[in-house]
Design a protein around this motif. Structure first.
Motif: not given
Length: 595
Positions: A437, A496, A500, A493, A439, A488
């Protein structure tokens, strides 16, 4: 670019071809007007500077003996005017050449970056990103001096050298020949060290690349490093790489530094010969040599060796730049294996029917990752893909998105072979949320809007609410305008992944791909997300990869993949009734969760 890691030197797949300098010259072409202006200005100033020793000769041999004060004052003022003109010319030349140099560097770096954007996933799979980054930044920057000063200086110095030789020959041929007798010696020495010098700079670029690769890797993995108390070990590795780079740089510079003292030595020797032979000839009445002639030659001989020193420096700079240039062009020449065919057409608006027909796929190692995979997905259906790690689940969705080329078989969307459509038109109608994911640095609003730059703020907020990201975003200090760091790091997690998820939703794709989309979301958030998922998946063809089987129980069809083959296919109830691989996987996970 050879596949390797930070402690393995790169090897060039082809030797350097001096024809690549012509390729570099094409980047200079659009700015040839500025280059010509700079060259003309420098040639004029160089020609005028050649008059100064001649003025001194005239003053010594004519004006002083004849007490011509007017002539002395006139030539003195003229010398001052020439000096001012040379200073102004130098300033204009610096402005023009630096403008050209930076424009060329910008164009070269742009082409390199654009090409990197087009290269397929396979290029990045096992290449240290630091070794790629060093080419875009450091190697291109190292061409700055060559482009900003080297080209113009070389042309003007060659012409200056010609001017000086002509002036010296018109004054005294014998002394001019004495002055030039050191050139053959210099040429032999340059030719002798040429190959060793280029090789030394190639090694230096390798060590710089290794060091940069390790720094990038260490920064990306800093949390793991500190968690496992690896700081001292990593420091030792860094020190070794840095020491290797220092040694390589010192060795390369040693060759560069050889030329300057050699030129200085030859210059001193020829100057001494001019004085010794010139005075002897003058005292012996040979060659029509006067005190003014010797003074003029003293002025010319320094001017004679200055451009030679500059040319030697340019030669050093050229060999140094070649070691970087060949790496840059090697990257630009890296083939784009996943690209549009010449007859590719835009993908029509996708309806959502997807079919894999006897699809085989293998990475560069030749080991098959998919073996005769076939299935058909109807419009609006959701297909879940499960199986052990390395079974080929992510490979299926990567092939559907054309991140790789299939080895054989066919993948169609709405009956159209995806190899026959443009990649851009295909991917713009698909939403992909990968396991990583990612960022980007910037605001949360910009990150969600990344896949649809024209979306309004209201549409961004609706997407965030759908995936249950709105509440935690509003709790941040500036809400959707909160700035997040690269990758990010300020977010968990799970946060993020939700961002996403909103990003993929906002793109409003016809085909949606979720690769472990809920893997880092807590159970409570996941239950809240299920309603949003149902809204998201409605009317869209979707592919869901998940290890958490509770998230895919409602899928229209579940594919159990193992060793690159579809072992089982059906909905949750059908597969549970078969009591096969999926059944065992589900029970093992359920028992674990229950415990």
């Amino acid at each position: 670019m050879a596949r390797n890691k930070y402690d393995i030197d790169e090897t060039l797949e082809a030797g350097f071809d001096f024809g690549q300098l012509k390729r570099l010259a094409k980047y200079v072409g659009p700015y040839k007007k500025d280059m010509i202006k700079a060259i003309v200005i420098m040639l004029v100033s160089s020609a005028l500077s050649m008059l100064t020793p001649r003025f001194f000769m005239t003053i010594m041999d004519d004006y002083i003996p004849n007490k011509n004060i007017t002539g002395i004052v006139f030539l003195s003022l003229l010398t001052m005017v020439i000096a001012i003109f040379i200073c102004v010319s130098l300033k204009v030349k610096i402005i023009l050449t630096n403008r050209v140099g930076q424009n060329v560097i910008h164009a070269l770096r742009r082409d390199l970056f654009v090409h990197l954007q087009e290269l397929p996933f396979s290029y990045y799979d096992d290449r240290p990103h630091g070794k790629i980054q060093v080419r875009v930044v450091n190697y291109v920057n190292n061409l700055s001096d060559l482009l900003s000063n080297g080209i113009v200086n070389t042309i003007t110095d060659l012409c200056s050298l010609l001017f000086i030789i002509v002036f010296m020959l018109t004054i005294n041929v014998k002394l001019a020949l004495v002055c030039m007798c050191g050139i053959p010696i210099l040429a032999v020495l340059i030719w002798t060290v040429k190959k060793k010098q280029r090789r030394a700079w190639q090694i230096e670029s390798n060590k710089q690349s290794n060091l940069n690769a390790y720094i990038a890797e260490s920064l990306n993995g800093i949390r793991v490093t500190q968690s496992f108390v690896r700081e001292e070990t990593n420091q030792n590795i860094f020190n070794q790489l840095s020491s290797d780079y220092k040694s390589a740089w010192m060795n390369a510079v040693r060759y560069n530094m050889m030329l300057s003292p050699i030129v200085d030595t030859i210059s001193v020797l020829t100057t001494s010969m001019i004085y010794v032979l010139g005075i002897n000839w003058m005292l012996g009445g040979e060659g029509n040599i006067t005190a003014g002639v010797l003074i003029a030659f003293t002025g010319y001989i320094s001017r004679f060796w200055n451009p030679i020193t500059t040319l030697a420096s340019f030669y050093n700079s050229l060999l140094t730049s070649i070691s970087y240039l060949e790496r840059i062009f090697e990257t630009i020449d890296e083939p784009v294996t996943v690209k549009d065919r010449e007859d590719a057409v835009d993908m029509p608006p996708i309806q959502g029917e997807v079919e894999f027909k006897e699809v085989d796929f293998a990475y560069d190692d030749g080991i098959k990752r998919l073996d005769k995979v076939s299935f058909k997905v109807k419009k609006g259906e959701s297909y879940a893909i499960v199986g052990p790690t390395g079974a080929g689940k992510t490979t299926i969705i990567n092939l559907l998105s054309r991140f790789y080329n299939i080895s054989s078989g066919e993948i169609t969307i709405d009956g159209i072979d995806i190899n026959g459509v443009t990649i851009r038109s295909l991917r713009k109608q698909m939403g992909v949320m990968l396991q990583d994911s990612f960022i980007f640095s910037g605001s949360i609003m910009d990150n969600i809007r990344y896949g649809n730059r024209e979306a309004s703020d209201e549409e961004v907020i609706v997407a965030a609410k759908t995936v249950c990201a709105h509440d935690f975003i509003m709790e941040m200090e500036q809400g959707y305008d909160t700035q997040v760091n690269e990758r990010g790091s300020r977010l968990s997690q799970g946060q993020r992944q939700l961002i996403s998820f909103a990003r993929a939703l906002l793109a409003n794709p016809k085909i949606l791909i979720l690769d472990e989309a809920t893997s880092s979301i807590d159970t409570e958030t996941e239950m809240m997300l299920q309603e949003g998922l149902l809204k998201l998946l409605k009317g869209r063809t979707s592919f869901i990869i998940a290890h958490r089987l509770s998230t895919i129980k409602n899928a229209d069809c579940i594919l159990y993949i193992d060793q690159g083959q579809i072992k089982e296919m059906g909905n949750h109830d059908e597969l549970m009734e078969k009591k096969g691989e999926y059944y065992n996987l589900y029970l093992s996970q359920y028992s674990f969760l229950a415990s």
